[in-house]
Design a protein around this motif. Structure first.
Motif, PDB file in Angstrom:
ATOM      1  N   VAL A  48      10.362   0.959 -11.039  1.00 42.42           N
ATOM      2  CA  VAL A  48      10.831   1.820  -9.946  1.00 42.42           C
ATOM      3  C   VAL A  48      10.914   1.016  -8.646  1.00 42.42           C
ATOM      4  CG1 VAL A  48      10.310   3.853  -8.545  1.00 42.42           C
ATOM      5  CG2 VAL A  48       9.959   3.938 -11.023  1.00 42.42           C
ATOM      6  N   CYS A  49       9.869   0.264  -8.330  1.00 39.61           N
ATOM      7  CA  CYS A  49       9.866  -0.553  -7.111  1.00 39.61           C
ATOM      8  C   CYS A  49      10.996  -1.570  -7.117  1.00 39.61           C
ATOM      9  CB  CYS A  49       8.527  -1.264  -6.948  1.00 39.61           C
ATOM     10  SG  CYS A  49       7.161  -0.171  -6.531  1.00 39.61           S
ATOM     11  N   ALA A  50      11.214  -2.231  -8.264  1.00 37.47           N
ATOM     12  CA  ALA A  50      12.289  -3.222  -8.358  1.00 37.47           C
ATOM     13  C   ALA A  50      13.648  -2.581  -8.135  1.00 37.47           C
ATOM     14  CB  ALA A  50      12.238  -3.931  -9.710  1.00 37.47           C
ATOM     15  N   SER A  51      13.836  -1.369  -8.660  1.00 34.02           N
ATOM     16  CA  SER A  51      15.111  -0.688  -8.459  1.00 34.02           C
ATOM     17  C   SER A  51      15.293  -0.244  -7.015  1.00 34.02           C
ATOM     18  CB  SER A  51      15.227   0.528  -9.383  1.00 34.02           C
ATOM     19  OG  SER A  51      15.418   0.097 -10.709  1.00 34.02           O
ATOM     20  N   LEU A  52      14.237   0.215  -6.388  1.00 28.33           N
ATOM     21  CA  LEU A  52      14.335   0.664  -4.998  1.00 28.33           C
ATOM     22  C   LEU A  52      14.584  -0.490  -4.031  1.00 28.33           C
ATOM     23  CD1 LEU A  52      11.483   3.331  -4.828  1.00 28.33           C
ATOM     24  CD2 LEU A  52      13.958   3.737  -4.848  1.00 28.33           C
ATOM     25  N   LEU A  53      13.878  -1.594  -4.220  1.00 27.91           N
ATOM     26  CA  LEU A  53      13.997  -2.724  -3.310  1.00 27.91           C
ATOM     27  C   LEU A  53      15.124  -3.677  -3.694  1.00 27.91           C
ATOM     28  CD1 LEU A  53      10.223  -3.437  -2.770  1.00 27.91           C
ATOM     29  CD2 LEU A  53      11.812  -2.432  -1.139  1.00 27.91           C
ATOM     30  N   GLY A  54      15.412  -3.787  -4.978  1.00 30.03           N
ATOM     31  CA  GLY A  54      16.474  -4.671  -5.435  1.00 30.03           C
ATOM     32  C   GLY A  54      15.965  -6.002  -5.942  1.00 30.03           C
ATOM     33  N   THR A  55      16.806  -6.649  -6.710  1.00 25.23           N
ATOM     34  CA  THR A  55      16.447  -7.948  -7.294  1.00 25.23           C
ATOM     35  C   THR A  55      17.430  -9.046  -6.889  1.00 25.23           C
ATOM     36  OG1 THR A  55      17.690  -7.414  -9.300  1.00 25.23           O
ATOM     37  CG2 THR A  55      15.327  -6.869  -9.295  1.00 25.23           C
ATOM     38  N   GLN A  56      18.295  -8.754  -5.922  1.00 21.66           N
ATOM     39  CA  GLN A  56      19.287  -9.740  -5.491  1.00 21.66           C
ATOM     40  C   GLN A  56      19.401  -9.750  -3.975  1.00 21.66           C
ATOM     41  OE1 GLN A  56      23.035  -9.769  -7.726  1.00 21.66           O
ATOM     42  NE2 GLN A  56      22.180  -8.105  -8.946  1.00 21.66           N
ATOM     43  N   LEU A  57      19.682 -10.934  -3.427  1.00 18.42           N
ATOM     44  CA  LEU A  57      19.939 -11.095  -2.003  1.00 18.42           C
ATOM     45  C   LEU A  57      21.121 -12.049  -1.825  1.00 18.42           C
ATOM     46  CD1 LEU A  57      16.327 -11.787  -0.639  1.00 18.42           C
ATOM     47  CD2 LEU A  57      17.636  -9.665  -0.388  1.00 18.42           C
ATOM     48  N   SER A  58      21.945 -11.787  -0.844  1.00 15.12           N
ATOM     49  CA  SER A  58      22.970 -12.727  -0.398  1.00 15.12           C
ATOM     50  C   SER A  58      22.627 -13.100   1.031  1.00 15.12           C
ATOM     51  CB  SER A  58      24.369 -12.108  -0.469  1.00 15.12           C
ATOM     52  OG  SER A  58      24.754 -11.953  -1.802  1.00 15.12           O
ATOM     53  N   LEU A  59      22.495 -14.395   1.274  1.00 10.05           N
ATOM     54  CA  LEU A  59      22.023 -14.891   2.561  1.00 10.05           C
ATOM     55  C   LEU A  59      23.007 -15.895   3.145  1.00 10.05           C
ATOM     56  CD1 LEU A  59      18.476 -15.578   1.187  1.00 10.05           C
ATOM     57  CD2 LEU A  59      19.058 -13.724   2.762  1.00 10.05           C
ATOM     58  N   ALA A  99       0.828  -1.202   0.000  1.00 11.26           N
ATOM     59  CA  ALA A  99       0.000   0.000   0.000  1.00 11.26           C
ATOM     60  C   ALA A  99       0.869   1.261   0.000  1.00 11.26           C
ATOM     61  CB  ALA A  99      -0.937  -0.006   1.208  1.00 11.26           C
ATOM     62  N   PHE A 100       1.926   1.244   0.779  1.00 16.19           N
ATOM     63  CA  PHE A 100       2.859   2.375   0.847  1.00 16.19           C
ATOM     64  C   PHE A 100       3.474   2.662  -0.525  1.00 16.19           C
ATOM     65  CE2 PHE A 100       7.206   3.897   1.332  1.00 16.19           C
ATOM     66  CZ  PHE A 100       7.052   4.988   2.173  1.00 16.19           C
ATOM     67  N   LEU A 101       3.949   1.608  -1.191  1.00 18.46           N
ATOM     68  CA  LEU A 101       4.582   1.790  -2.502  1.00 18.46           C
ATOM     69  C   LEU A 101       3.574   2.227  -3.562  1.00 18.46           C
ATOM     70  CD1 LEU A 101       7.047  -1.221  -2.484  1.00 18.46           C
ATOM     71  CD2 LEU A 101       7.640   1.213  -2.351  1.00 18.46           C
ATOM     72  N   ARG A 102       2.391   1.647  -3.562  1.00 25.08           N
ATOM     73  CA  ARG A 102       1.368   2.021  -4.552  1.00 25.08           C
ATOM     74  C   ARG A 102       0.976   3.492  -4.420  1.00 25.08           C
ATOM     75  NH1 ARG A 102      -2.670  -2.540  -6.447  1.00 25.08           N
ATOM     76  NH2 ARG A 102      -1.532  -4.414  -5.900  1.00 25.08           N
ATOM     77  N   GLU A 103       0.919   3.973  -3.182  1.00 27.32           N
ATOM     78  CA  GLU A 103       0.550   5.377  -2.980  1.00 27.32           C
ATOM     79  C   GLU A 103       1.657   6.317  -3.465  1.00 27.32           C
ATOM     80  OE1 GLU A 103      -1.540   7.524   0.610  1.00 27.32           O
ATOM     81  OE2 GLU A 103       0.597   7.241   1.060  1.00 27.32           O
ATOM     82  N   ARG A 104       2.891   5.940  -3.248  1.00 31.71           N
ATOM     83  CA  ARG A 104       4.002   6.815  -3.601  1.00 31.71           C
ATOM     84  C   ARG A 104       4.454   6.688  -5.050  1.00 31.71           C
ATOM     85  NH1 ARG A 104       3.126   6.278   1.223  1.00 31.71           N
ATOM     86  NH2 ARG A 104       3.688   7.795   2.800  1.00 31.71           N
ATOM     87  N   ILE A 105       4.145   5.551  -5.674  1.00 31.15           N
ATOM     88  CA  ILE A 105       4.554   5.319  -7.062  1.00 31.15           C
ATOM     89  C   ILE A 105       3.340   4.858  -7.867  1.00 31.15           C
ATOM     90  CG2 ILE A 105       6.271   4.214  -8.549  1.00 31.15           C
ATOM     91  CD1 ILE A 105       7.784   3.454  -5.919  1.00 31.15           C
ATOM     92  N   PRO A 106       2.394   5.746  -8.095  1.00 31.12           N
ATOM     93  CA  PRO A 106       1.211   5.363  -8.870  1.00 31.12           C
ATOM     94  C   PRO A 106       1.546   5.244 -10.355  1.00 31.12           C
ATOM     95  CG  PRO A 106       1.112   7.685  -8.333  1.00 31.12           C
ATOM     96  CD  PRO A 106       2.344   7.129  -7.635  1.00 31.12           C
TER      97      PRO A 106
END
Length: 139
Positions: free
Chosen positions: A92-103, A65-72
């Protein structure tokens, strides 16, 4: 040891989804590693990966909900609109949150905190199957 495998994640609705079990079940050789690192790379530009709350689904709802409101999808300066109003916001969301993780991997499993889980952020209305490249290095 090095292992690499591509996982296919079933299509999901727009929003955030716990995928911890999908990843762990899809990588049986993870159980053989006592110490290591698992790198996950989402092979898409309109979805994301993140680590967050694994217990209360309201957290997933609230972040979406937060992302949808800020990035319509109707921002007048977006030029990349041929694939629909949800496409550029998804990038935009993918760039902000990222598409990779190291665990970290410890004793045959992911070394996550008590309340942590892996999330797929599906930022398209109809994103389809998502592919995830998993690379494990460990002993």
């Amino acid at each position: 040891m090095w292992q690499q495998q591509e996982l296919a994640l079933a299509p999901r609705s727009r929003g955030f989804h716990l995928i911890t079990r999908d990843v762990v079940d899809g990588l049986p050789w993870l159980r053989e590693v006592t110490t290591g690192l698992l790198h996950l790379q989402l092979l898409h530009t309109s979805a994301s990966l993140t680590v967050n709350e694994n217990a209360d689904p309201n957290v997933r709802h609230d972040l979406d909900a937060f992302l949808r409101e800020r990035i319509p999808g109707d921002l007048p300066y977006f030029r990349h609109t041929l694939e629909g109003p949800d496409d550029m916001p998804a990038h935009v969301c993918a760039s902000l949150l990222g598409t990779q993780l190291s665990l970290a991997v410890r004793d045959g499993g992911l070394a996550l905190g008590t309340w942590q889980g892996l999330w797929l952020g599906e930022h398209r209305d109809h994103g389809g199957t998502r592919r995830l490249m998993a690379t494990l290095h460990g002993e």
